[in-house]
Enzyme design. Structure first.
Site, short mmCIF file in Angstrom:
data_model
loop_
_atom_site.label_atom_id
_atom_site.label_comp_id
_atom_site.label_asym_id
_atom_site.label_seq_id
_atom_site.Cartn_x
_atom_site.Cartn_y
_atom_site.Cartn_z
N GLU A 321 0.84 -1.20 0.00
CA GLU A 321 0.00 0.00 0.00
C GLU A 321 0.88 1.26 0.00
O GLU A 321 0.48 2.30 -0.49
CB GLU A 321 -0.94 -0.01 1.21
N HIS A 350 6.15 -27.18 2.02
CA HIS A 350 5.29 -28.26 1.52
C HIS A 350 4.18 -27.68 0.67
O HIS A 350 3.15 -28.31 0.47
CB HIS A 350 4.72 -29.06 2.69
N LYS A 458 -13.00 2.59 -2.99
CA LYS A 458 -14.13 2.97 -2.13
C LYS A 458 -15.16 3.74 -2.96
O LYS A 458 -16.37 3.53 -2.84
CB LYS A 458 -13.66 3.87 -0.99
O1 PA5 Z 1 -3.01 2.20 5.72
C1 PA5 Z 1 -4.05 2.80 5.50
O2 PA5 Z 1 -4.10 4.04 5.54
C2 PA5 Z 1 -5.33 2.08 5.20
O3 PA5 Z 1 -5.12 0.71 5.08
C3 PA5 Z 1 -6.35 2.33 6.31
O4 PA5 Z 1 -5.81 1.90 7.51
C4 PA5 Z 1 -7.66 1.62 6.04
O5 PA5 Z 1 -8.19 2.03 4.79
C5 PA5 Z 1 -8.68 1.91 7.14
O6 PA5 Z 1 -8.91 3.28 7.25
P1 PA5 Z 1 -9.57 3.90 8.53
O7 PA5 Z 1 -8.70 3.64 9.70
O8 PA5 Z 1 -9.69 5.36 8.22
O9 PA5 Z 1 -10.91 3.24 8.71
#
Ligand code: PA5
Length: 530
Positions: A321, A350, A458
């Site tokens: 990410e 395995h 989203k």
């Molecule tokens: O690393 C990130 O920013 C994302 O993976 C968020 O943690 C994830 O989208 C969840 O977001 P939030 O904590 O605003 O619900």
């Protein structure tokens, strides 16, 4: 290279952290000093950029945010006194809240004490707590359960496992933005389960969220037990050492001060602006070498310790990410990233290690090795599974054997070795990889701290749900079955027949009052009615 030369290479390319007793062996990456020299200018800039980031620069320009996860374990580094006090206060609040929960001073209305935790969050608000729980909470004072998705069957499975214990379950709703649909749905489903058992959800609930978020407002308006802050200068995937990770860890009896201090010690080591003296720089260098600075090879992470199973999944998010970006910081299309996957050794030997050894060479391996076979007193009581050989010797031998076998077949690897899986070493591992990802991001000139691709997903989901509302509206006006194409047109989306079909099929499968007529194998000929 023969075994004697490799032994020398091991010594030349081994980093050892004295205090933490952590080893980083990059000897099985086939670079040499010339490569290090070649990378020197890029690293000099990366070290400068990292120093600016730690000093409070706007290192996440798209979101116009500072990037301050390093301050969480060393509040003295925070760029101003308010932030410093906020960090210190939050940790004190977590410790004091945890003490009161464990002592039963904060208790549920219908039980003596809280026995369980239901942690609701996704992505960075779930993976760290899940990893740390599995790594460190072997026999916790409170068992933890997770809603980390919006899968109704997943909710049901967790809730039925809790059963009557819901009355003594503390709910943590963790969302930085406070508006992510999955945790919002999880919270609503949990709320309903509490209502069905005649329980007051608010007397069980805690929010970890950004100041002023929708979740923050809801928690305050409904009189939840308390809220903890998630600062806007901490990103989700680097939030394990903020309230996001520290609160669930503390509630499970983990020594959070030790986690913080392990991270702080590692931060000191990874701040050193010299490639060969900085373990995070050596990792970033190795990743760059393996994938030619373009992620051409995947990173396979194999922890040889069951309790570190989720480290691979945690790193998958942290690396992918952060680094998987279409554009660089100058707006050029670069399609950067490093694919990460892994599970655990020796289990994976395995499963897919066959392909790693002999198949397509599109990866490099990271072995995570733990020196102590067993925690605590049972070390002495290890049985011998063969004369002079224990199960732990097997684990160690199989790691060494795999490392050698893949190297002999021209596959590179890194080995990170820690003495044992303690809070301090887990904190150190988190800090090591957070810094390596940050440095690599600077090397390839991408913003490692935003996630535009996640936002795009989203938004696309919101469009589908809006279409669903329009489709149902359109269907209500029909007195006879209608084709999918006609329905799409009536719903105002003539080009979206496939999406409409999938919406209808899902509604029909869940008895939501929609009927499909015709052969499922010929979707274009189906008709729909209410
Ligand atoms: O690393 C990130 O920013 C994302 O993976 C968020 O943690 C994830 O989208 C969840 O977001 P939030 O904590 O605003 O619900």
């Amino acid at each position: 290279m023969n075994a004697v030369a490799l032994w020398q290479r091991y010594q030349d390319w081994l980093y050892y952290h004295d205090g933490l007793e952590v080893y980083l062996d990059v000897s099985r990456m086939r670079f040499d000093d010339r490569f290090v020299e070649q990378m020197q200018p890029k690293f000099e800039k990366a070290f400068q950029d990292m120093a600016a980031l730690e000093g409070g620069a706007i290192a996440n320009p798209d979101e116009h945010r500072m990037v301050g996860h390093y301050w969480l374990r060393d509040p003295d580094l925070a760029p101003n006194e308010d932030l410093k006090q906020d960090i210190i206060q939050t940790i004190q609040d977590i410790e004091s809240f945890t003490r009161k929960i464990h002592l039963g001073e904060i208790r549920p209305p219908q039980a003596e004490k809280f026995t369980d935790i239901l942690s609701i969050g996704i992505g960075g608000s779930a993976l760290g707590p899940q990893f740390v729980s599995q790594a460190l909470a072997a026999s916790p004072p409170m068992a933890i359960h997770f809603f980390d998705n919006t899968d109704p069957a997943g909710f049901d499975r967790v809730l039925s496992g809790l059963g009557d214990r819901l009355r003594s379950t503390l709910v943590l709703v963790i969302s930085k933005s406070g508006g992510t649909p999955e945790p919002r749905n999880g919270m609503l489903e949990a709320q309903r389960a509490y209502q069905q058992q005649g329980l007051d959800f608010g007397r069980h609930a805690v929010a970890v969220t950004g100041y002023g978020s929708e979740l923050d407002k809801l928690a305050k308006s409904q009189g939840w037990l308390t809220t903890f802050p998630m600062h806007d200068w901490v990103g989700g995937r680097t939030s394990e050492l903020s309230a996001v990770g520290l609160l669930p860890a503390a509630l499970q009896g983990t020594d959070i001060q030790a986690m913080l201090s392990g991270a702080k010690e590692m931060d000191v080591a990874t701040r050193v602006p010299k490639i060969k003296e900085n373990p995070a720089a050596l990792l970033a260098l190795s990743w760059y070498f393996a994938g030619n600075g373009k992620g051409e090879k995947d990173m396979v992470v194999l922890p040889y310790k069951d309790s570190l199973l989720l480290f691979s999944r945690y790193l998958q998010q942290l690396v992918m990410e952060s680094l998987g970006k279409e554009k660089d910081l100058d707006g050029n299309v670069v399609h950067q990233g490093i694919a990460v996957y892994g599970n655990k050794g020796t289990t994976d030997q395995h499963a897919y290690v066959q392909q790693l050894r002999e198949g397509v060479p599109n990866f490099f391996l990271t072995f995570i090795e733990v020196l102590h076979d067993r925690q605590g007193t049972s070390v002495a009581s290890a049985i011998e599974v063969e004369p002079g050989v224990t199960s732990g010797d097997y684990l160690s031998g199989l790691l060494q054997g795999t490392r050698k076998a893949i190297y002999d077949n021209d596959r590179d690897s890194i080995t990170v070795t820690i003495p044992e899986v303690t809070p301090r070493h887990v904190g150190a591992l988190i800090a090591l990889y957070e810094r390596a990802v940050g440095l690599y991001g600077f090397l390839v000139n991408v913003n490692a701290y935003h996630q535009p691709g996640v936002e795009a997903g989203k938004k696309a989901a919101a469009v589908i749900l809006e279409l669903q509302r329009n489709v149902i509206q359109a269907l209500k006006q029909e007195s006879r079955p209608i084709t999918i194409d006609a329905l799409a047109t009536k719903a105002g989306a003539p080009d979206e027949a496939e999406a409409v079909y999938k919406i209808i099929r899902h509604l029909a499968a869940n008895d939501r009052g929609v009927k499909l007529h015709g052969s499922a194998g010929q979707p274009g000929r189906l008709t729909v009615s209410l």
